[in-house]
Design a protein around this motif. Sequence first.
Motif, mmCIF file in Angstrom:
data_model
loop_
_atom_site.group_PDB
_atom_site.id
_atom_site.type_symbol
_atom_site.label_atom_id
_atom_site.label_comp_id
_atom_site.label_asym_id
_atom_site.label_seq_id
_atom_site.Cartn_x
_atom_site.Cartn_y
_atom_site.Cartn_z
ATOM 1 N N UNK A 1 -99.053 10.290 -98.477
ATOM 2 C CA UNK A 1 -97.871 11.012 -98.963
ATOM 3 C C UNK A 1 -96.893 10.018 -99.565
ATOM 4 N N UNK A 2 -96.181 10.464 -100.584
ATOM 5 C CA UNK A 2 -95.233 9.580 -101.263
ATOM 6 C C UNK A 2 -93.951 9.448 -100.440
ATOM 7 N N UNK A 3 -93.140 8.463 -100.797
ATOM 8 C CA UNK A 3 -91.848 8.313 -100.122
ATOM 9 C C UNK A 3 -91.002 9.568 -100.284
ATOM 10 N N UNK A 4 -91.014 10.144 -101.478
ATOM 11 C CA UNK A 4 -90.224 11.360 -101.716
ATOM 12 C C UNK A 4 -90.736 12.517 -100.871
ATOM 13 N N UNK A 5 -92.052 12.658 -100.763
ATOM 14 C CA UNK A 5 -92.604 13.727 -99.932
ATOM 15 C C UNK A 5 -92.221 13.548 -98.462
ATOM 16 N N UNK A 6 -92.195 12.323 -98.017
ATOM 17 C CA UNK A 6 -91.820 12.064 -96.628
ATOM 18 C C UNK A 6 -90.403 12.556 -96.338
ATOM 19 N N UNK A 7 -89.461 12.244 -97.200
ATOM 20 C CA UNK A 7 -88.086 12.670 -96.962
ATOM 21 C C UNK A 7 -87.946 14.185 -97.126
ATOM 22 N N UNK A 8 -88.665 14.768 -98.067
ATOM 23 C CA UNK A 8 -88.628 16.227 -98.237
ATOM 24 C C UNK A 8 -89.136 16.935 -96.991
ATOM 25 N N UNK A 9 -90.180 16.392 -96.387
ATOM 26 C CA UNK A 9 -90.741 16.993 -95.179
ATOM 27 C C UNK A 9 -89.725 16.947 -94.038
ATOM 28 N N UNK A 10 -89.088 15.818 -93.841
ATOM 29 C CA UNK A 10 -88.098 15.701 -92.766
ATOM 30 C C UNK A 10 -86.985 16.732 -92.956
ATOM 31 N N UNK A 11 -86.468 16.838 -94.176
ATOM 32 C CA UNK A 11 -85.372 17.772 -94.442
ATOM 33 C C UNK A 11 -85.802 19.218 -94.205
ATOM 34 N N UNK A 12 -87.021 19.567 -94.626
ATOM 35 C CA UNK A 12 -87.500 20.938 -94.456
ATOM 36 C C UNK A 12 -87.689 21.283 -92.986
ATOM 37 N N UNK A 13 -88.228 20.351 -92.207
ATOM 38 C CA UNK A 13 -88.435 20.612 -90.779
ATOM 39 C C UNK A 13 -87.101 20.671 -90.049
ATOM 40 N N UNK A 14 -86.163 19.822 -90.431
ATOM 41 C CA UNK A 14 -84.830 19.894 -89.826
ATOM 42 C C UNK A 14 -84.206 21.270 -90.079
ATOM 43 N N UNK A 48 -85.789 24.001 -90.469
ATOM 44 C CA UNK A 48 -86.548 25.015 -89.734
ATOM 45 C C UNK A 48 -86.233 25.022 -88.244
ATOM 46 N N UNK A 49 -86.027 23.855 -87.648
ATOM 47 C CA UNK A 49 -85.858 23.797 -86.191
ATOM 48 C C UNK A 49 -84.423 23.538 -85.757
ATOM 49 N N UNK A 50 -83.553 23.169 -86.688
ATOM 50 C CA UNK A 50 -82.170 22.908 -86.329
ATOM 51 C C UNK A 50 -82.066 21.840 -85.263
ATOM 52 N N UNK A 51 -81.257 22.139 -84.240
ATOM 53 C CA UNK A 51 -81.083 21.169 -83.163
ATOM 54 C C UNK A 51 -81.936 21.494 -81.946
ATOM 55 N N UNK A 52 -82.982 22.306 -82.127
ATOM 56 C CA UNK A 52 -83.848 22.680 -80.999
ATOM 57 C C UNK A 52 -84.826 21.580 -80.623
ATOM 58 N N UNK A 53 -84.993 20.591 -81.468
ATOM 59 C CA UNK A 53 -85.947 19.520 -81.192
ATOM 60 C C UNK A 53 -85.482 18.234 -81.844
ATOM 61 N N UNK A 54 -85.876 17.123 -81.246
ATOM 62 C CA UNK A 54 -85.626 15.820 -81.837
ATOM 63 C C UNK A 54 -86.697 15.547 -82.887
ATOM 64 N N UNK A 55 -86.303 14.963 -83.988
ATOM 65 C CA UNK A 55 -87.247 14.629 -85.054
ATOM 66 C C UNK A 55 -87.375 13.119 -85.167
ATOM 67 N N UNK A 56 -88.595 12.666 -85.068
ATOM 68 C CA UNK A 56 -88.917 11.245 -85.152
ATOM 69 C C UNK A 56 -89.758 11.046 -86.410
ATOM 70 N N UNK A 57 -89.340 10.141 -87.274
ATOM 71 C CA UNK A 57 -90.028 9.928 -88.543
ATOM 72 C C UNK A 57 -90.858 8.656 -88.503
#
Length: 298
Positions: free
Chosen positions: A57-70, A72-81
């Motif tokens: 995955x590209x660098x841009x795809x990586x950041x897009x994925x983090x933003x989309x999952x954030x 979707x889940x809000x503050x219900x889970x911790x996100x580790x990249x």
Amino acid sequence: MTNPSRPFGRTLCAMVTPFTESGALDLDGAGRLADRLVTEGCDGLVLNGTTGESPTTTDAEKTELIAAVRDAVGDRARLLAGVGTADTRHTVELALAAGKAGADGVLVVTPYYSRPPQDAVEAHFREVADAAGLPVMLYDIPGRTGTRIEPETMIRLADHPGIVAVKDCSYDFLGTQKVLERTGLAYYAGCDEHILALYAVGAAGCVSTVANVVPGLVRDILDTFEAGDTAVSARLQRRATPLVEAMTAADLPGTVTVKGLLNALRLPAGPVRAPLRAAGPETVGRLRGLYEDLLSGS
């Protein structure tokens, strides 16, 4: 508030990265998968790890994925990249981008292929931790990287305020216990067959591949142990063994087996990217059978 002994939660899933049938990033699917994982038992998600196909995955795809999952889940889970690469400078760049995209921390694997000596490994992690601005989980998986984070190196790294946790795939249970005894690092079992064993000697939790398909079961292994039902916890861990073995200890990478089973269950996954290839029908059928046996308790 975050529990300092569990800085990234307790039941973490090493989430796959869904793609569309054409091979593009499927952000809608990623959001739906993340929501299911959190709803069914995960309080943390690891994005852009090896199971998430970070090498393709590209660098841009990586950041897009983090933003989309954030989203979707809000503050219900911790996100580790996952931000680890073989290049210290690139790793720092990915860590900074992950923070801007909404990650709560970063997973940093040992630099691979170049096989740096221990002083260079230590310097790499310190430089990333100095620059990241987010808490760091070290990822010790010498079978993939070719280089161990030796226990003495881990003990020295524990004095860095930004280095707070370890994803342990070292297969060195003695070494792990030495570090647990001498540091305050939060250890997370990175191998599904070690979830209960490592938790029993003081780990914070797990980063599970199998949780992509059975998040509730992984949570239950830890819940029952914590409640004092150790025999039940052991039974759940053993019951999971056939599926764990088929998904993580076979010849195929976990990404391939997880996506094969998720697709069979009509859950967001999609294809894998080359050079990986999809699991064949026989493999998927066996995985589906083991999954159904596990859910039925047989």
